[in-house]
Design an enzyme around this catalytic site. Structure first.
Site, PDB file in Angstrom:
ATOM      1  N   ASP A  66       0.832  -1.210   0.000  1.00 60.89           N
ATOM      2  CA  ASP A  66       0.000   0.000   0.000  1.00 60.89           C
ATOM      3  C   ASP A  66       0.867   1.261   0.000  1.00 60.89           C
ATOM      4  OD1 ASP A  66      -2.843   0.973   0.414  1.00 60.89           O
ATOM      5  OD2 ASP A  66      -1.898   1.938   2.124  1.00 60.89           O
TER       6      ASP A  66
ATOM      7  N   GLU B 125       1.957  -0.376  -4.900  1.00 59.72           N
ATOM      8  CA  GLU B 125       1.001   0.663  -5.269  1.00 59.72           C
ATOM      9  C   GLU B 125       1.752   1.974  -5.135  1.00 59.72           C
ATOM     10  OE1 GLU B 125      -3.147   2.794  -3.939  1.00 59.72           O
ATOM     11  OE2 GLU B 125      -1.519   2.441  -2.555  1.00 59.72           O
TER      12      GLU B 125
END
Ligand code: NOJ
Length: 555
Positions: free
Chosen positions: A206, A268
């Site tokens: 993330d 990401e």
């Protein structure tokens, strides 16, 4: 079907994203859970995916849908137990499906043990050093250290009552970690090992670009002085995409490579496209999401430019491509493609439509789904891996009219109410048209309201129905498995496909082994190119390729 021993399985995998709270609920509390996932493995097997990526299922107050993690090495009791996780993993592996879990290293939740210790221990303590605390400005330290804004709206600093403030680039419940602190670095390596030891095959990282920060400037730069992060290409932004990340992820790679097969990872990273390869190198995470199509219109030129750019980038990093049309953060692609083209250059037509409450601009849902099916087939024919977001295989559109009292996304609360946020793509899935909660769980409970028209899109309404989106995805994934060869692509010009492409509206390319993809982006039909028709995203007329349709051919 057992897992193949291939260590490069991720390079061209179809990865299905499960957003656990909204996938399947086994106990009827309205929140999807791990046993729910286990109960639907057969759906995933029949769909033909290679891997599943699970968004966070860790203990969490769900202030940001689980991306506010209380404990990285446990399961939220509402979603199950570690034993449920093991059972789910084994069932998926038995079905030949690998498992990727989500790691959230930029911030913990404010309920995490470390954050509680930091508040108790006070300014200057080693406990506070694990986070980004600063003294407030002014004689009473009652002014934030800077005027920075959080991604979800509102200030990025929160006071804790003793003159100090902590940084949260996301929700106030998500304090940013200090990645200069050795405890932080060591603990995430431990988390990677914890899940890798349990048998997970990979990690989705993330906001991988935010970990390292440089807040040494005094005073800190103002929000207006901060450059736009994805426009900085030299690693000089104080809050993201910094050089220090190279070392951090080299350490992660060492751990990932200590397993057999090495564990995969995908970053990401919302950085300049020219910087993305830094995360995708084999010495780093190995793969990085390419989100370019999320911002593109359904347009041949834009698609071609994006494909070319990303093929070049992966050639540079040695990684493989990642193609994404939808995920849990964006307006679902059948809705995006049903809106008029974005000519503003901002590429966020879906979000603007949501902001209007789904009123304007005008949505054409039939056209949106037609284009979405064509785009999906094109993406599935590209070299690299494809990420499919749960519900895509049913052609689900965005749900725009969720009442304010049911909204959960922090974006909604922090805007406040101005940006409705991301709940519309997170509505619990419809499995059975006539069951309570459309088969999401055994009761009528669903943590976000399902619209009355949800049942018509349910799995049991599409199963075995010729031309349904579910059957299209199944057929496409089955064929892809058969046809997939080397990661090569050759553009075919109009002469080679025999299709007159008015205004450059047809995109055609070949893959090794005679697999040809032809997508007609235009509204008008064109002659159907020669070749054996394998699959089409819509009805083919006699000898024509209709507008907004993709066909796969064998030559
Ligand atoms: C990206 C995740 O995809 C999103 O859902 C989340 O809100 C932010 N990171 C913060 O963790």
């Amino acid at each position: 079907m057992p897992l193949t021993p291939d260590k490069d399985w991720w390079r061209q995998a179809v990865v299905y994203q499960v957003y656990p709270r909204s996938f399947a609920d086994s106990d009827g509390d309205g929140i999807g859970d791990l046993r729910g996932v286990t109960s639907r493995v057969e759906h995933l097997r029949r769909l033909g995916v290679d891997a599943v990526w699970l968004s966070p299922f860790y203990p969490s107050a769900l202030a940001d849908g689980g991306y506010d993690v209380d404990d990285y090495r446990d399961v939220d009791p509402r979603l199950g137990t570690l034993a449920d996780f093991d059972e789910m993993l084994a069932t998926l592996h038995d079905a030949g499906i690998r498992v990727i879990v989500d790691i959230v290293p930029n911030h913990t939740s404010n309920r995490h043990e470390w954050f509680r210790q930091a508040l108790e221990a006070g300014p200057g303590s080693p406990e506070r050093d694990r986070y980004v605390f600063r003294d407030g400005l002014g004689p009473d330290k009652d002014q934030p250290p800077s005027d920075w804004r959080s991604t979800f709206g509102g200030p990025a600093w929160e006071p804790v009552g003793d003159g100090q403030w902590y940084l949260h680039l996301f929700a106030v419940e998500q304090p940013d970690l200090n990645w200069d602190n050795p405890d932080v670095r060591e603990d995430f390596l431990k988390t990677l090992r914890f899940w890798a030891d349990r048998g997970v095959d990979g990690f989705r990282v993330d906001v991988a670009h935010h970990l390292a920060k440089d807040l040494s400037a005094d005073p800190l730069p103002s929000a207006a002085e901060l450059p736009i992060l994805d426009e900085v290409v030299d690693g000089s932004h104080p809050l993201g995409d910094r050089e220090e990340l190279t070392e951090i992820y080299a350490g992660w790679r060492e751990v990932l490579d200590s397993y057999d097969p090495p564990r995969a990872a995908v970053a990401e990273a919302w950085v300049a496209p020219a910087r993305r390869h830094r995360y995708a190198r084999p010495t780093s995470l190995g793969q990085a999401f390419n989100f370019d199509l999320l911002r593109a219109n359904f347009d041949a030129r834009e698609f071609r430019e994006i494909v070319d750019r990303n093929l070049a980038a992966t050639a540079e990093s040695g990684s493989s491509n990642t193609w994404v049309l939808s995920n849990h953060d964006v307006v679902r692609h059948p809705t995006r493609y049903g809106l008029p083209d974005d000519t503003s250059g901002e590429g966020d037509v879906g979000r603007r439509w949501l902001l209007s409450g789904g009123a304007a601009p005008e949505l054409d849902p039939v056209r949106g789904l037609r284009r979405a099916r064509a785009a999906t087939m094109l993406v599935l024919a590209l070299p690299g891996s494809a990420y499919v977001y749960q519900g895509e295989e049913l052609g689900l559109p965005e749900v725009a009219d969720i009442p304010a009292q049911d909204r959960q996304d922090p974006t909604f609360f922090r805007s406040p109410g101005h940006d409705v946020g991301r709940d519309g793509c997170r509505v619990p899935l419809p499995w059975a048209a006539d069951a309570p909660s459309y088969g999401f769980g055994p009761t009528s409970a669903a943590h976000l309201p399902q619209p009355p028209w949800w049942g018509a899109l349910a799995v049991d309404r599409q199963e075995g129905v010729d031309g349904s989106t579910l059957e299209l995805y199944r057929a496409a994934l089955r064929l892809r498995r058969e046809l997939l060869g080397a990661e090569a692509l050759e553009w075919l010009d109009d002469a080679a496909v025999g299709a007159a492409a008015p205004g450059g509206t047809v995109l055609a390319f070949g893959r090794p082994g005679g697999w040809v993809n032809v997508t007609n982006f235009g509204a008008e039909e064109v002659p159907l190119p020669d070749g054996e028709v394998l699959l089409a995203s819509g009805d083919l007329g006699h000898g024509v390729l209709p507008g907004e349709t993709t066909v796969w051919l064998r030559r």
